[in-house]
Enzyme design. Structure first.
Site, PDB file in Angstrom:
ATOM      1  N   GLY A 190       0.810  -1.215   0.000  1.00 52.88           N
ATOM      2  CA  GLY A 190       0.000   0.000   0.000  1.00 52.88           C
ATOM      3  C   GLY A 190       0.840   1.260   0.000  1.00 52.88           C
ATOM      4  O   GLY A 190       0.577   2.211  -0.739  1.00 52.88           O
ATOM      5  N   CYS A 191       1.871   1.266   0.818  1.00 56.12           N
ATOM      6  CA  CYS A 191       2.736   2.450   0.916  1.00 56.12           C
ATOM      7  C   CYS A 191       3.526   2.652  -0.376  1.00 56.12           C
ATOM      8  O   CYS A 191       3.777   3.783  -0.786  1.00 56.12           O
ATOM      9  CB  CYS A 191       3.652   2.331   2.123  1.00 56.12           C
ATOM     10  SG  CYS A 191       2.721   2.283   3.678  1.00 56.12           S
ATOM     11  N   THR A 192       3.895   1.554  -1.018  1.00 54.52           N
ATOM     12  CA  THR A 192       4.585   1.644  -2.307  1.00 54.52           C
ATOM     13  C   THR A 192       3.651   2.245  -3.350  1.00 54.52           C
ATOM     14  O   THR A 192       4.046   3.155  -4.097  1.00 54.52           O
ATOM     15  CB  THR A 192       5.083   0.253  -2.748  1.00 54.52           C
ATOM     16  OG1 THR A 192       6.039  -0.208  -1.785  1.00 54.52           O
ATOM     17  CG2 THR A 192       5.722   0.301  -4.124  1.00 54.52           C
ATOM     18  N   ALA A 206       3.293   6.030  -2.626  1.00 53.14           N
ATOM     19  CA  ALA A 206       4.519   6.775  -2.945  1.00 53.14           C
ATOM     20  C   ALA A 206       4.729   6.858  -4.458  1.00 53.14           C
ATOM     21  O   ALA A 206       5.137   7.903  -4.974  1.00 53.14           O
ATOM     22  CB  ALA A 206       5.722   6.125  -2.269  1.00 53.14           C
TER      23      ALA A 206
END
Length: 155
Positions: free
Chosen positions: A46-48, A51
């Site tokens: 999710g964070c990838t 970003a």
């Protein structure tokens, strides 16, 4: 639970190390609009996605006068690996003590897979040129958030 920010609140000042260990301050961006986004952990799906979405839209955001800073409790070393692996161009800063996360209301109780846990609350705070909160969005989704933010900002 940390207090959530509201439009008109002064954005809490901060200076944190980036992926290269260099200090980055909100004050460095005085006179510009800044999107400060908070995410739980580098190198996770999710964070990838989030970003990469910010990176893919960086030219559009910068052209509209917005700088982007991503904040997580990860170490600068991990942020450096994240940046290199995903070819990220957004500024990533490290808040291992979670002081900035707490100051922005982005750390506290949340529901994760049906359980209440304490951790980073995926959040985005838009700071105006005068250092005031223009928007404060909490519990945002990683996927589709950047596109929605761009629509909401009228870009």
């Amino acid at each position: 639970m940390s207090e959530r920010l509201r439009p008109g609140d002064p954005a809490p000042a901060f200076t944190l190390p980036d992926a290269d260990g260099k200090p980055v301050s909100l004050a460095d961006h005085a006179g510009r609009k800044v999107i400060v986004y908070f995410y739980p952990a580098a190198l996770t799906p999710g964070c990838t996605k989030q970003a990469c979405d910010f990176t893919d839209n960086l030219a559009l955001l910068a052209g509209a006068g917005y700088d982007v800073i991503g904040v997580s409790p990860d170490s600068p070393e991990k942020l450096g690996k994240f940046r290199a692996k995903e070819d990220l161009r957004v500024t990533l800063v490290s808040d291992p003590d979670k002081e900035v996360l707490k100051a922005y209301g982005a750390f506290g109780e949340k529901t994760l897979y049906g359980k209440t846990v304490t951790g980073v609350i995926r959040s985005t705070v838009v700071v105006d040129e005068d250092g005031k909160v223009a928007r404060a969005l909490y519990n945002v989704k990683a996927t589709g958030h950047v596109a929605k933010l761009i629509r909401d900002l009228g870009l």
